[in-house]
Design a protein around this motif. Sequence first.
Motif, PDB file in Angstrom:
ATOM      1  N   HIS A 131     -27.481 -48.929 -91.072  1.00 10.42           N
ATOM      2  CA  HIS A 131     -26.928 -47.546 -91.567  1.00 10.42           C
ATOM      3  C   HIS A 131     -25.224 -47.443 -91.546  1.00 10.42           C
ATOM      4  O   HIS A 131     -24.655 -46.876 -92.084  1.00 10.42           O
ATOM      5  CB  HIS A 131     -27.313 -46.217 -90.913  1.00 10.42           C
ATOM      6  CG  HIS A 131     -26.953 -45.084 -91.205  1.00 10.42           C
ATOM      7  ND1 HIS A 131     -25.743 -44.382 -90.230  1.00 10.42           N
ATOM      8  CD2 HIS A 131     -26.860 -44.152 -92.149  1.00 10.42           C
ATOM      9  CE1 HIS A 131     -25.367 -43.407 -90.866  1.00 10.42           C
ATOM     10  NE2 HIS A 131     -25.964 -43.105 -91.915  1.00 10.42           N
ATOM     11  N   SER A 132     -24.703 -48.448 -90.613  1.00 10.57           N
ATOM     12  CA  SER A 132     -23.543 -48.454 -90.205  1.00 10.57           C
ATOM     13  C   SER A 132     -22.565 -48.930 -91.430  1.00 10.57           C
ATOM     14  O   SER A 132     -21.588 -48.226 -91.817  1.00 10.57           O
ATOM     15  CB  SER A 132     -23.207 -49.285 -88.966  1.00 10.57           C
ATOM     16  OG  SER A 132     -24.239 -48.743 -87.907  1.00 10.57           O
ATOM     17  N   GLY A 196     -28.960 -34.315-102.652  1.00  6.31           N
ATOM     18  CA  GLY A 196     -27.534 -34.668-103.743  1.00  6.31           C
ATOM     19  C   GLY A 196     -26.513 -34.529-102.634  1.00  6.31           C
ATOM     20  O   GLY A 196     -25.111 -34.413-102.885  1.00  6.31           O
ATOM     21  N   HIS A 197     -26.915 -34.199-101.253  1.00  2.00           N
ATOM     22  CA  HIS A 197     -25.687 -34.039-100.393  1.00  2.00           C
ATOM     23  C   HIS A 197     -25.139 -35.233 -99.641  1.00  2.00           C
ATOM     24  O   HIS A 197     -23.989 -35.445 -99.317  1.00  2.00           O
ATOM     25  CB  HIS A 197     -26.079 -33.147 -99.116  1.00  2.00           C
ATOM     26  CG  HIS A 197     -26.332 -31.651 -99.476  1.00  2.00           C
ATOM     27  ND1 HIS A 197     -26.659 -30.693 -98.506  1.00  2.00           N
ATOM     28  CD2 HIS A 197     -26.392 -30.941-100.727  1.00  2.00           C
ATOM     29  CE1 HIS A 197     -26.764 -29.665 -99.119  1.00  2.00           C
ATOM     30  NE2 HIS A 197     -26.638 -29.729-100.395  1.00  2.00           N
ATOM     31  N   ARG A 198     -25.822 -36.318 -99.782  1.00  2.00           N
ATOM     32  CA  ARG A 198     -25.591 -37.608 -99.165  1.00  2.00           C
ATOM     33  C   ARG A 198     -24.530 -38.221-100.156  1.00  2.00           C
ATOM     34  O   ARG A 198     -24.403 -37.924-101.353  1.00  2.00           O
ATOM     35  CB  ARG A 198     -26.983 -38.690 -99.409  1.00  2.00           C
ATOM     36  CG  ARG A 198     -27.970 -38.302 -98.377  1.00  2.00           C
ATOM     37  CD  ARG A 198     -29.053 -39.429 -98.411  1.00  2.00           C
ATOM     38  NE  ARG A 198     -30.143 -39.148 -97.707  1.00  2.00           N
ATOM     39  CZ  ARG A 198     -30.221 -39.261 -96.585  1.00  2.00           C
ATOM     40  NH1 ARG A 198     -29.149 -40.130 -95.885  1.00  2.00           N
ATOM     41  NH2 ARG A 198     -31.110 -39.140 -95.702  1.00  2.00           N
ATOM     42  N   GLU A 202     -24.376 -44.068 -99.593  1.00  2.00           N
ATOM     43  CA  GLU A 202     -25.694 -43.878 -98.731  1.00  2.00           C
ATOM     44  C   GLU A 202     -27.076 -43.536 -99.614  1.00  2.00           C
ATOM     45  O   GLU A 202     -28.188 -43.962 -99.387  1.00  2.00           O
ATOM     46  CB  GLU A 202     -25.601 -42.905 -97.684  1.00  2.00           C
ATOM     47  CG  GLU A 202     -24.975 -43.226 -96.430  1.00  2.00           C
ATOM     48  CD  GLU A 202     -24.984 -42.038 -95.243  1.00  2.00           C
ATOM     49  OE1 GLU A 202     -25.997 -41.127 -95.331  1.00  2.00           O
ATOM     50  OE2 GLU A 202     -24.076 -42.055 -94.458  1.00  2.00           O
ATOM     51  N   ALA A 203     -26.721 -42.777-100.691  1.00  2.00           N
ATOM     52  CA  ALA A 203     -28.012 -42.477-101.516  1.00  2.00           C
ATOM     53  C   ALA A 203     -28.803 -43.697-102.059  1.00  2.00           C
ATOM     54  O   ALA A 203     -29.986 -43.625-102.132  1.00  2.00           O
ATOM     55  CB  ALA A 203     -27.497 -41.579-102.508  1.00  2.00           C
ATOM     56  N   VAL A 206     -31.416 -45.155 -99.449  1.00  2.00           N
ATOM     57  CA  VAL A 206     -32.217 -44.197 -98.783  1.00  2.00           C
ATOM     58  C   VAL A 206     -33.689 -44.600 -98.943  1.00  2.00           C
ATOM     59  O   VAL A 206     -34.624 -44.662 -98.092  1.00  2.00           O
ATOM     60  CB  VAL A 206     -32.381 -42.731 -99.308  1.00  2.00           C
ATOM     61  CG1 VAL A 206     -33.185 -41.729 -98.661  1.00  2.00           C
ATOM     62  CG2 VAL A 206     -30.919 -42.133 -98.902  1.00  2.00           C
ATOM     63  N   LYS A 207     -34.077 -45.125-100.307  1.00  2.00           N
ATOM     64  CA  LYS A 207     -35.528 -45.653-100.351  1.00  2.00           C
ATOM     65  C   LYS A 207     -35.624 -46.707 -99.820  1.00  2.00           C
ATOM     66  O   LYS A 207     -36.767 -47.053 -98.940  1.00  2.00           O
ATOM     67  CB  LYS A 207     -35.845 -45.918-101.864  1.00  2.00           C
ATOM     68  CG  LYS A 207     -35.801 -44.583-102.821  1.00  2.00           C
ATOM     69  CD  LYS A 207     -36.010 -44.900-104.115  1.00  2.00           C
ATOM     70  CE  LYS A 207     -36.182 -43.558-104.970  1.00  2.00           C
ATOM     71  NZ  LYS A 207     -36.576 -44.038-106.507  1.00  2.00           N
ATOM     72  N   GLN A 208     -34.739 -47.641 -99.702  1.00  2.00           N
ATOM     73  CA  GLN A 208     -34.815 -49.045 -98.767  1.00  2.00           C
ATOM     74  C   GLN A 208     -35.133 -48.570 -97.312  1.00  2.00           C
ATOM     75  O   GLN A 208     -36.102 -49.046 -96.751  1.00  2.00           O
ATOM     76  CB  GLN A 208     -33.874 -50.081 -99.345  1.00  2.00           C
ATOM     77  CG  GLN A 208     -33.803 -51.133 -98.339  1.00  2.00           C
ATOM     78  CD  GLN A 208     -32.679 -52.125 -98.197  1.00  2.00           C
ATOM     79  OE1 GLN A 208     -31.494 -51.496 -99.032  1.00  2.00           O
ATOM     80  NE2 GLN A 208     -32.720 -53.278 -97.919  1.00  2.00           N
ATOM     81  N   TRP A 209     -34.409 -47.695 -96.899  1.00  2.00           N
ATOM     82  CA  TRP A 209     -34.224 -47.187 -95.530  1.00  2.00           C
ATOM     83  C   TRP A 209     -35.644 -46.750 -94.872  1.00  2.00           C
ATOM     84  O   TRP A 209     -36.313 -47.137 -94.217  1.00  2.00           O
ATOM     85  CB  TRP A 209     -33.198 -46.231 -95.163  1.00  2.00           C
ATOM     86  CG  TRP A 209     -32.072 -47.026 -94.984  1.00  2.00           C
ATOM     87  CD1 TRP A 209     -31.666 -48.194 -94.970  1.00  2.00           C
ATOM     88  CD2 TRP A 209     -30.610 -46.254 -94.989  1.00  2.00           C
ATOM     89  NE1 TRP A 209     -30.312 -48.331 -94.997  1.00  2.00           N
ATOM     90  CE2 TRP A 209     -29.563 -47.128 -95.071  1.00  2.00           C
ATOM     91  CE3 TRP A 209     -30.306 -44.731 -95.278  1.00  2.00           C
ATOM     92  CZ2 TRP A 209     -28.283 -46.857 -95.120  1.00  2.00           C
ATOM     93  CZ3 TRP A 209     -29.009 -44.486 -95.302  1.00  2.00           C
ATOM     94  CH2 TRP A 209     -27.981 -45.495 -95.104  1.00  2.00           C
TER      95      TRP A 209
END
Length: 712
Positions: A131-132, A196-198, A202-203, A206-209
């Motif tokens: 995430h960093s 929609g806030h991300r 990052e957005a 998200v699916k990969q994370w």
Amino acid sequence: MARPSYRTYGSATYAPSSHDPSASIWDEITAGSRSMMRRAWTYGNGRGRHTAWNLAVKGGHQLRRNMVRRRLLSFPHLLVALWILVLLWGERWTFASKVNRCDWDHWEAWPPGATPHRLVFVADPQLIDPHSYPGRPWPLNPLTMRITDNYMRRSYIQVQKILHPDTVMFLGDLFDGGREWKTAHGNFDDPEWAKGHRPANEAKHVKQWNKKYGEKYWLKEYARFGRIFLDNWIWGGTIPAPYQRGRKLVASLPGNHDLGFGAEVKLPVRHRFNAYFGETNRVDVIGNHTFVSVDSVSLSADTSKIKDQVDLRYIYQPVNDFLDEVKVTKRRAVEKELRFWRGEAEEVTQEHRVEELESADFSNLPTIDLGENASDLPTILLTHVPLYRDPGTPCGPMREHWPPTKPTKGQTGPVIPDHRNAISVSSGYQYQNVLSDEDSIKLIKSIGNVIHVFSGDDHDYCEVVHSAQKENVREITVKSFSMAMGVPTPGFQMVSLYNPVDDNGKPPSSSSGRTLQTHLCLLPNQLSMFLTYAVLGVFSILALVARAFLVPILKLQPFALEPVHAAPSAVLPVFKAKTDADDDDSERERDSMSSATAASNLPSARFASSRTRTAPPPQGRNGATAPPYMSGKDKAKGKMGPGKWGWAQSRGPRIQIRRDTYYDGKLRGDPWRPAAARHRPVLKVVGEEIWTSCWRVVWMVLLVYGWLAWLG
């Protein structure tokens, strides 16, 4: 009928294997594995063994050539020794040196004979994870994780070894992406109003994370945190300091990177954090001071802008319930501590008796809460997010990122507002730099008797004194412990607590009133150390290049070894070695053959050549008759005989020297010299010297650095 032979891959004869339709896949895999093992065994016992032996012989020969004094004490190896000292300083010794400067005796100012409780605050270790730096290629992310982990591990080990703190407390943001790793249970999806806030960077990940990083990955990160901090806590020892109850480590205060912030805190994430680190809202009595830890990231949901649109009570209500009862909880914790020092049971002692339920008296139950008149120890508030302050409130001269603005001529106090030197009063996705003013006042008033506040989140040092609404409490925002948080020089906060009290928790009349001292301890600037490595690397290359040019000029001993010429592979001699007599005979034979050849061109040559002529006795050197070869009988008499292959000559065999290899064909008048003494081009010598010496230094330095990095 003869059986046909089949050969495959140049090996022994094999019959073609027929495919059995009834064979299973497992049978085919087993058969293939056996075949591969047989081939590997055959290769290992034959060609493979010879290859390994040849490589071992060559390696041993090369090692033997290197393990000589002139090689071991050469200039490149002296550079390697210098590099090893610099690496040991930058990767090991500098941490101990920095922490040693912060020893308690260097800054504590308690009365003689005092036995203070010594505490260390660690803020924002924020373990680097995917995430960093989203999207960073594979080698860089693990390398960054290894370097930052090693930095914190080395620093923390020296803190424990040298300072021996009685208590270590973390101020949140233990992980960088803790809030992003999916939980095993509960709804982890973002609510509809939060989509929609991300940020855009990052957005897209998200699916990969959610697919790749879940509960198992979080548990690995938890174990990683434990290897750095929990396992190495033992370096501080297990025996507490005099008059201290015991050593303690508290890491239950969450940060916004652990849970999220405000309305976007996810309940399953908080439950997981509580399960592994303990209750996020808690009261501890340490060193005759009451420490109140508050989950301020969840509390902030109570003042969120969307509070009236979405029900957020499940996020902030547990914190409000804690604050409603925190004064009672404080009194109970203080009474338990005093009972321990008085040698009494810490819990309430119940009287066992049998009563009728209708007539039982519940108005006079025993309790350890002695009411509002009970003793209250000085209280210290711990919150991850700093309390509110007016925009531009300066943080003081110890803030590294932006030092204070210089006041104008004639001004005695600091510049206010000083936005460069202040913590920015702003917010964004999953963060808010300071709490709201409402929440800040609520914390101070609800807890009561707060003499000091310690916070994290900002990554840099900040010290302020709050307004009268917050009871003029002093707050220190602690530096990040990590080298990757945007501040060149990490650090930690040291706190010395000394508050002597009597059996009832009252301080003696001679008490000065000051019960707490703090000190900022700075850790090594690792980026500066990397710059030192870069400067030393450039210096090393320039020094090696300069020496390479001086080798042919000053006739210095070259570091590059001479190439090894392979020996002839034939076992038997290629030609018969000559003796002195053979040499003279050969010359005469060549002369006679050349004469005969010339004569054969004449008309009578063929006739003359067919006649049998007796050759004159061979002539030795200077026209003397050459002695015959010595036979076995003649040898006993001291006479010379023919011998076999000419090896019996007293002078031994003569080795023919190839003129094209060992003589310089261009300079016919020069004396004979071996090939090793032939002149080589200067640029070739310099190039070989540069490559050999630079490569030796590079791989040895990288090997030492890799070994230090692997050790941690």
